[in-house]
Design a protein around this motif. Sequence first.
Motif, mmCIF file in Angstrom:
data_model
loop_
_atom_site.group_PDB
_atom_site.id
_atom_site.type_symbol
_atom_site.label_atom_id
_atom_site.label_comp_id
_atom_site.label_asym_id
_atom_site.label_seq_id
_atom_site.Cartn_x
_atom_site.Cartn_y
_atom_site.Cartn_z
ATOM 1 N N THR A 59 4.634 -53.960 34.637
ATOM 2 C CA THR A 59 4.153 -55.286 35.495
ATOM 3 C C THR A 59 3.809 -54.861 36.971
ATOM 4 O OG1 THR A 59 5.891 -56.633 34.260
ATOM 5 C CG2 THR A 59 5.228 -57.521 36.197
ATOM 6 N N LYS A 60 4.455 -54.073 37.487
ATOM 7 C CA LYS A 60 4.281 -53.557 38.945
ATOM 8 C C LYS A 60 2.540 -53.107 38.913
ATOM 9 C CE LYS A 60 5.693 -50.545 42.619
ATOM 10 N NZ LYS A 60 6.954 -49.650 42.793
ATOM 11 N N VAL A 61 2.419 -51.976 37.807
ATOM 12 C CA VAL A 61 0.998 -51.539 37.792
ATOM 13 C C VAL A 61 0.010 -52.433 37.467
ATOM 14 C CG1 VAL A 61 -0.471 -49.581 36.518
ATOM 15 C CG2 VAL A 61 2.035 -49.310 37.181
ATOM 16 N N THR A 62 0.202 -53.378 36.552
ATOM 17 C CA THR A 62 -0.565 -54.357 36.092
ATOM 18 C C THR A 62 -0.995 -55.328 37.240
ATOM 19 O OG1 THR A 62 0.261 -54.375 34.177
ATOM 20 C CG2 THR A 62 -1.119 -56.269 34.588
ATOM 21 N N LYS A 63 0.190 -55.647 38.307
ATOM 22 C CA LYS A 63 -0.247 -56.625 39.387
ATOM 23 C C LYS A 63 -1.229 -55.843 40.459
ATOM 24 C CE LYS A 63 1.836 -59.101 42.880
ATOM 25 N NZ LYS A 63 1.272 -58.797 44.098
ATOM 26 N N GLU A 66 -7.862 -47.799 41.217
ATOM 27 C CA GLU A 66 -6.338 -48.142 41.371
ATOM 28 C C GLU A 66 -5.704 -47.560 40.067
ATOM 29 O OE1 GLU A 66 -3.264 -49.655 43.176
ATOM 30 O OE2 GLU A 66 -5.273 -49.290 44.003
ATOM 31 N N LEU A 67 -6.487 -47.703 39.018
ATOM 32 C CA LEU A 67 -6.040 -47.332 37.747
ATOM 33 C C LEU A 67 -5.402 -45.638 37.818
ATOM 34 C CD1 LEU A 67 -5.021 -47.702 34.869
ATOM 35 C CD2 LEU A 67 -7.582 -47.573 34.145
ATOM 36 N N VAL A 68 -6.395 -45.117 38.511
ATOM 37 C CA VAL A 68 -6.191 -43.608 38.310
ATOM 38 C C VAL A 68 -5.437 -43.229 39.627
ATOM 39 C CG1 VAL A 68 -7.238 -41.456 38.696
ATOM 40 C CG2 VAL A 68 -8.557 -43.132 37.305
ATOM 41 N N PRO A 123 0.393 -44.601 41.779
ATOM 42 C CA PRO A 123 1.480 -43.664 41.253
ATOM 43 C C PRO A 123 1.963 -43.979 40.062
ATOM 44 C CG PRO A 123 1.670 -43.985 43.617
ATOM 45 C CD PRO A 123 0.716 -44.922 43.178
ATOM 46 N N GLY A 124 2.295 -45.231 39.927
ATOM 47 C CA GLY A 124 2.803 -45.874 38.675
ATOM 48 C C GLY A 124 2.162 -45.590 37.448
ATOM 49 N N SER A 125 0.900 -45.143 37.480
ATOM 50 C CA SER A 125 0.218 -44.922 36.138
ATOM 51 C C SER A 125 0.810 -43.495 35.841
ATOM 52 C CB SER A 125 -1.166 -44.901 36.531
ATOM 53 O OG SER A 125 -1.852 -46.190 36.788
ATOM 54 N N ARG A 126 0.818 -42.753 36.510
ATOM 55 C CA ARG A 126 1.533 -41.532 36.024
ATOM 56 C C ARG A 126 3.083 -41.542 35.699
ATOM 57 N NH1 ARG A 126 -0.361 -37.605 40.474
ATOM 58 N NH2 ARG A 126 -1.131 -39.571 41.776
#
Length: 765
Positions: free
Chosen positions: A354-358, A370-372, A375-378
Amino acid sequence: METTSTAGSGDTLGDPAAHTPAYAPVDLDTCEAEPIHIPGAIQPHGVLLAVDDTSGQIVMASANAAAHLGIPADEATSLTLAEVLGEQLAERIMGHVDAVRGAPLLAAIPTVEADTTDSGILRGEVCDIAVHRSGKRVVVELETLTDDRSALTYTSARGAMARLVDARTVAELADRLAQEIRGTTGFDRVMVYRFDQDWNGEVIAEDKREDLNSFYGLHYPATDIPAQARRLYTVNWIRLISDISYTPVPIVPVHDPGSGEPLDLSFSTLRSVSPIHVEYLSNMGVTASMSVSLIVDGQLWGLIACHHYSGPHRPSHEARAAAEFLGQIASQMMAERERNDVREKMHHHTALLTKVTKALVDSGDKLLEELVQHPGSRELLGATGIALNFDGVITSAGTIPPHDVCQQIALKLRRPDGEAAASHHLASLDPSFAEHASVAAGCLIVGTSENRWLAWYRPEMEQVVTWGGDPANAKLYEREGDEIRLSPRKSFDKWREVVRGQSIPWPSYKLDLANSLRAHAAGLLAHRTRQHVVVAESLQRSIVGEAVSEVRGLQVAATYEPANEYQLGGDWWDCQELPDGRIAFVVGDVAGHGVDAVAAMSQVRTALRAYLFAGLSVGDSLDLLDRMMAGLMGDQVASVLVLAVDPATGAVEIVNAGHPAPILFGDGGSRVLEGTSRALLGIGSGTAQPILTQLPPGGTLLAYTDGLVERRGRDLATTQELLRRAGGSGPSGDDCPEVWAARLVDAVPGERDDDTTLLAVRRPS
């Protein structure tokens, strides 16, 4: 823990390394086939009689019958059980044979006429008696009482169970189980030993004497407990060796005169163990041992391993029965504690997703960056590097291999359908990848095309495993004249195995998270340009699915129709097998349109799948989903309908959260399955109330979203009735479910302004 191997041939039982009579000569190739369930001998702290279950005739007896009962074994086999133990006791024993297995029996052994020398040491003594069936034989085992009478009383049993129940995780349950078993049996060390998928074992809990070195965290290779020993542990929960230095006592005769086969001692309390196992334990300084099985869902999950170092140790039958009881109770709890652990992980990752999606929603035109870079993506995938290939341009963060290598890995690993795929050993796909293992020994990738993929990388992980001895030396051997003699490992020093060229494996839920993140990102991209709308629609269809298939005996047809080519909604359908064997069919609708609805739909769908997979009931899953949405997804709401179908019986559980009611077709008619519905999900209140019905042979359940029946200016009850009539009595004859379902998409006239999902589930006649 029982290791087995073989050691020379012959019948010399005075040598602990010699085989017991039932064993045939074996070599390295047949070691793992050692028949440990038919050793042809017992341990000497008791006496064994094998009795014909119809005549009461003793057909086999252990060679120490003369010392224990005053009657030589060859003479005992010419007598009945009543002649050896007295009429009254023989009657009690035969009446006890079908009692709960392992239930102890206490009785005094009377003097009988057959004991002419009055020399049996058990005569006049109260003994522990164990009785079980072995084929057509009733096996009677008698042991003298021990000084240890520490069994569970009613009060202590309640206390022990309460302490076990209070454990919330597998680790806590294992710790408390080790403490309870040691307190009950008095062993110097009690360990809880868990198997991995390759049958290597790890000590995950331990309770011991303070002066002993800890075995906690040690791993043991699968060869220490080979397949035949694991099979035996699965059928017989407990095994005791009261004195490692014992000399096996043969059974007379070696073969059952009725069958010509050795006596099966799988359930024996006195069964003699492999001489190699005795040597294995001796190498560890063990003088007595006991094992209790932990069996989860019919499979051997682990063992409670008990070791003693200060001489022989023989807990009473009652103490052993208490330990077995605690092991059985803990086995039932382990599965639930594992599901609790999964739920905790899913809660954490759902919040992180949810945090990454926001962050992606708030990124504006810099969504890809932003996707890359977030930090939450990794962190979400537990990776040290991430790379995005979008139309041939690679952007990255963290540590990744060269771009050309990234392309080669994607070519080898990516699935054609774009769903997540992973490998923790890339060199197995292409040996040239091995030179990049320090950066990318493992990879997880998702992608919709050859030039659009997202990949995460993990470096070579020197998986340091502390073994209780080198697993490569599990079968040392040495020359003894012209024979090759096998022996267990003689070194129990810690040995560190480093698995090179591999990363930490990717668990299956990580693949689900990658699919969800892909869904969110693709949906947001669709919002940016018309071209991306096509990509997002493809993503929506890949999530919702249109494939018609037979799901374990049920015919399934599903259709998804967007409102128009530019407007996506939050509809979805899904199916998955529940832990109890039923199939859960889901139709849901997240409020809203566009990218936000698609992203929310993917998140809600993933969370519901996780709750159902973790073993929650359908109702509890929807209630928990409601609280998750209310707490983490702002004002987002959704309606969901779940049909849990038993393919074998046709029993159906319906749980509805603010969704249009399903329709049942069959038996020459149709009806709307109205019932109590809980509130919409995301409000944070309400309780699911299941509805039970039956799907008859030839019957069809129809579930759908409101886009199928809602029309401006038309009453919902009226349009629902049009749909029911259009379906007739469901598909029949050559009218397959997918053709029938396709006709119903346009059953209600008028312009649709919402996307539509339709799901038909038919039980064949």
